[in-house]
Design a protein around this motif. Structure first.
Motif, PDB file in Angstrom:
ATOM      1  N   MET A 217     -24.806  -7.606   2.163  1.00  0.00           N
ATOM      2  CA  MET A 217     -23.470  -6.985   2.230  1.00  0.00           C
ATOM      3  C   MET A 217     -23.204  -5.632   1.442  1.00  0.00           C
ATOM      4  SD  MET A 217     -19.554  -8.288   1.617  1.00  0.00           S
ATOM      5  CE  MET A 217     -20.015  -8.265  -0.477  1.00  0.00           C
ATOM      6  N   ILE A 218     -23.932  -5.711   0.132  1.00  0.00           N
ATOM      7  CA  ILE A 218     -23.771  -4.542  -0.634  1.00  0.00           C
ATOM      8  C   ILE A 218     -24.618  -3.571  -0.167  1.00  0.00           C
ATOM      9  CG2 ILE A 218     -24.360  -3.863  -3.049  1.00  0.00           C
ATOM     10  CD1 ILE A 218     -23.846  -6.597  -4.001  1.00  0.00           C
ATOM     11  N   VAL A 219     -25.829  -3.621   0.475  1.00  0.00           N
ATOM     12  CA  VAL A 219     -26.661  -2.682   0.759  1.00  0.00           C
ATOM     13  C   VAL A 219     -26.146  -2.031   1.925  1.00  0.00           C
ATOM     14  CG1 VAL A 219     -28.888  -2.156   1.956  1.00  0.00           C
ATOM     15  CG2 VAL A 219     -28.687  -3.714  -0.043  1.00  0.00           C
ATOM     16  N   ARG A 220     -25.319  -2.977   2.916  1.00  0.00           N
ATOM     17  CA  ARG A 220     -24.951  -2.246   4.200  1.00  0.00           C
ATOM     18  C   ARG A 220     -23.405  -1.757   4.310  1.00  0.00           C
ATOM     19  NH1 ARG A 220     -27.090  -7.184   8.402  1.00  0.00           N
ATOM     20  NH2 ARG A 220     -28.847  -6.456   8.968  1.00  0.00           N
ATOM     21  N   THR A 221     -22.757  -1.916   3.094  1.00  0.00           N
ATOM     22  CA  THR A 221     -21.549  -1.330   3.046  1.00  0.00           C
ATOM     23  C   THR A 221     -21.352  -0.133   1.796  1.00  0.00           C
ATOM     24  OG1 THR A 221     -20.766  -3.167   1.237  1.00  0.00           O
ATOM     25  CG2 THR A 221     -20.404  -3.421   3.671  1.00  0.00           C
TER      26      THR A 221
ATOM     27  N   THR B 198     -23.417   3.389   0.171  1.00  0.00           N
ATOM     28  CA  THR B 198     -24.212   4.459   0.272  1.00  0.00           C
ATOM     29  C   THR B 198     -25.412   4.356  -0.613  1.00  0.00           C
ATOM     30  OG1 THR B 198     -23.265   6.027  -1.420  1.00  0.00           O
ATOM     31  CG2 THR B 198     -22.334   6.214   0.939  1.00  0.00           C
ATOM     32  N   ARG B 199     -26.498   4.796  -0.421  1.00  0.00           N
ATOM     33  CA  ARG B 199     -27.656   4.787  -1.040  1.00  0.00           C
ATOM     34  C   ARG B 199     -27.174   5.217  -2.781  1.00  0.00           C
ATOM     35  NH1 ARG B 199     -27.920   1.571   2.207  1.00  0.00           N
ATOM     36  NH2 ARG B 199     -29.574   1.140   3.739  1.00  0.00           N
ATOM     37  N   GLU B 200     -26.605   6.454  -2.639  1.00  0.00           N
ATOM     38  CA  GLU B 200     -26.601   7.081  -3.954  1.00  0.00           C
ATOM     39  C   GLU B 200     -25.267   6.172  -4.852  1.00  0.00           C
ATOM     40  OE1 GLU B 200     -27.857   9.893  -1.005  1.00  0.00           O
ATOM     41  OE2 GLU B 200     -26.281   8.498  -0.851  1.00  0.00           O
ATOM     42  N   SER B 201     -24.256   5.609  -4.190  1.00  0.00           N
ATOM     43  CA  SER B 201     -23.443   4.782  -4.749  1.00  0.00           C
ATOM     44  C   SER B 201     -24.052   3.630  -5.551  1.00  0.00           C
ATOM     45  CB  SER B 201     -22.250   4.387  -4.070  1.00  0.00           C
ATOM     46  OG  SER B 201     -22.670   3.479  -2.848  1.00  0.00           O
TER      47      SER B 201
ATOM     48  N   ALA C 263     -24.403   3.006  -9.347  1.00  0.00           N
ATOM     49  CA  ALA C 263     -24.064   1.649 -10.049  1.00  0.00           C
ATOM     50  C   ALA C 263     -25.147   1.037 -10.597  1.00  0.00           C
ATOM     51  CB  ALA C 263     -23.365   0.476  -8.894  1.00  0.00           C
ATOM     52  N   LEU C 264     -26.318   1.023 -10.313  1.00  0.00           N
ATOM     53  CA  LEU C 264     -27.402   0.349 -11.081  1.00  0.00           C
ATOM     54  C   LEU C 264     -28.225   1.169 -12.185  1.00  0.00           C
ATOM     55  CD1 LEU C 264     -28.516  -1.446  -7.871  1.00  0.00           C
ATOM     56  CD2 LEU C 264     -27.692  -2.558  -9.730  1.00  0.00           C
ATOM     57  N   GLY C 265     -27.760   2.539 -12.241  1.00  0.00           N
ATOM     58  CA  GLY C 265     -28.136   3.350 -13.393  1.00  0.00           C
ATOM     59  C   GLY C 265     -29.456   3.927 -13.057  1.00  0.00           C
TER      60      GLY C 265
END
Length: 406
Positions: free
Chosen positions: A213-217, A219-222, A226-228
């Motif tokens: 869900m996190i990956v699909r909802t 953007t790659r940039e966000s 978020a993960l540094g």
């Protein structure tokens, strides 16, 4: 996979990325390694080139990861803990071959800063590497215990892949190679997530559903922010395709896992995905929907062929995504493509690109988006002595769209 700063110079043995979800990296060389399962007794773990007992913390961790992933640990790990400088020196990839760099200039992937020198692997966020050629696991020695464990779990996932499946031979830079890298990175990323779920006694099914869900909802940039992942890494020309091998690769493997557990995932190493379309649409992989074979277009007039290949669905999406208002190609029915890059005088490049779509409606939507992006976002490019202008033509005949640039 190649990391964001290693993409231009790193088409050799190593591939590095600040690993989204896991914070580590690995190398996937284009050499044929052992495909059949290996056998043999457990070997001692090596730390800083010093032999230690076989029940070291790394060996114990490897057995835990082996149990979660369901792949046997056929022999002990060869682990090297290195200072940051030595680690970066050991994992610094060689220069890209001319055809690869020219292709990315021709398609405009270098548009971030075309006059800047080719980047090098020097960022402090590169943490760990598994080298399929030497079977070594390299880890930096200046990390916290928590970060070290996360990096080790991901790289141990690659070590287990190596011991059971090896790395298939593939041509670097093509769409099929990117699909294979997505399988390997996605599997190791899922393994790291399942290890984390096990550590906090979370149901594996819930963890996997949340990750998808996190990956699909987002953007790659966000997700990267978020993960540094450092901003300079996200601005690298090929960051999008690199991060996709981890994120879309994880969703692909997780989708197989949800349908048939690791037995189905393991079968993907016997019948590897052949396109990023299959990675982005796992059901197409399961249905064995293959790309349409597209004949190479003519080499541009007045040039000599320098490169030929398939861009694939993922990189076609990335080309269109350079303009934020441009819709994604995900639902448009990419069928297949083939391109040729020609080299003229004084480093002048020319590009011909043939694409085929599932329906005429898909082709029409792509044609419209391609015209919009080409007119607004594809400036002339210069890099490493090559250049390409903004003169373009776009034609559509039924489900086929042809593009030229010079």
């Amino acid at each position: 996979m190649m990391g964001p700063m290693g993409l231009v110079r790193g088409w050799g043995s190593f591939s590095l990325l600040v690993l989204v979800l896991c914070a580590c990296a690995h190398t996937a060389p284009s050499v044929h390694l052992q495909v059949a399962p290996k056998s043999g007794s457990a070997a001692p773990v090596v730390i800083d080139a010093t032999t230690v007992v076989a029940d070291s913390p790394e060996d114990t961790l490897a057995r835990e990861v082996s149990a979660i992933r369901g792949l046997p640990l056929l022999h002990g790990l060869h682990v090297l803990r290195l200072a940051q400088g030595e680690f970066l020196m050991r994992t610094h990839g060689g220069p890209a071959d001319e055809a690869t760099t020219a292709t990315y200039v021709a398609f405009g992937f270098m548009h971030h800063d075309p006059n800047a020198p080719a980047p090098v692997l020097r960022h402090a966020a590169y943490l760990g590497v598994f080298d399929f050629a030497t079977h070594e696991l390299l880890i930096r020695n200046d990390l916290t215990e928590t970060i070290t464990r996360g990096a080790l779990v991901h790289e141990i996932g690659h070590a287990l892949q190596d011991q059971t499946f090896g790395m298939p031979r593939h041509a670097e830079g093509d769409d099929a190679a990117l699909a294979i890298k997505s399988l390997y990175e996605g599997d190791a990323t899922l393994t790291r997530d399942l290890y984390a779920a096990n550590s906090i006694e979370q149901r594996a099914e819930d963890r996997v559903s949340d990750a998808i869900m996190i990956v699909r909802t987002n953007t790659r940039e966000s997700v990267a922010k978020a993960l540094g992942v450092p901003d300079d890494a996200t601005r690298e020309p090929r960051f999008g395709e690199t991060i996709s091998t981890y994120l879309d690769g994880m969703v692909f493997v997780a989708s197989l896992w949800q349908k048939g557990g690791f037995d189905l995932v393991n079968s993907a190493y016997t019948r590897v995905p052949v396109s990023t379309e299959q990675i982005l649409h796992p059901d197409k992989y399961l249905a064995n929907e293959l790309p349409i074979v597209v004949a190479a277009p003519n080499t541009p007039a007045g040039t000599t062929k320098l490169a030929e290949g398939t861009l694939g669905e993922l990189r076609t999406r990335l080309l269109l995504a350079r303009c934020s208002k441009t819709p994604a190609v995900g639902g448009w029915g990419w069928g297949g493509d083939r391109f040729v890059v020609g080299l003229g005088t004084e480093g002048r490049l020319a590009l011909t690109w043939s694409t085929v779509w599932d329906t005429e409606g898909d082709a029409t939507r792509f044609e419209s988006a391609l015209r919009w992006v080409s007119a607004r976002c594809w400036s002339s490019e210069r890099r490493d002595g090559w250049w390409i202008g903004q003169r373009t033509t776009i034609t559509r005949r039924g489900v086929r769209v042809e593009y030229t640039r010079s």
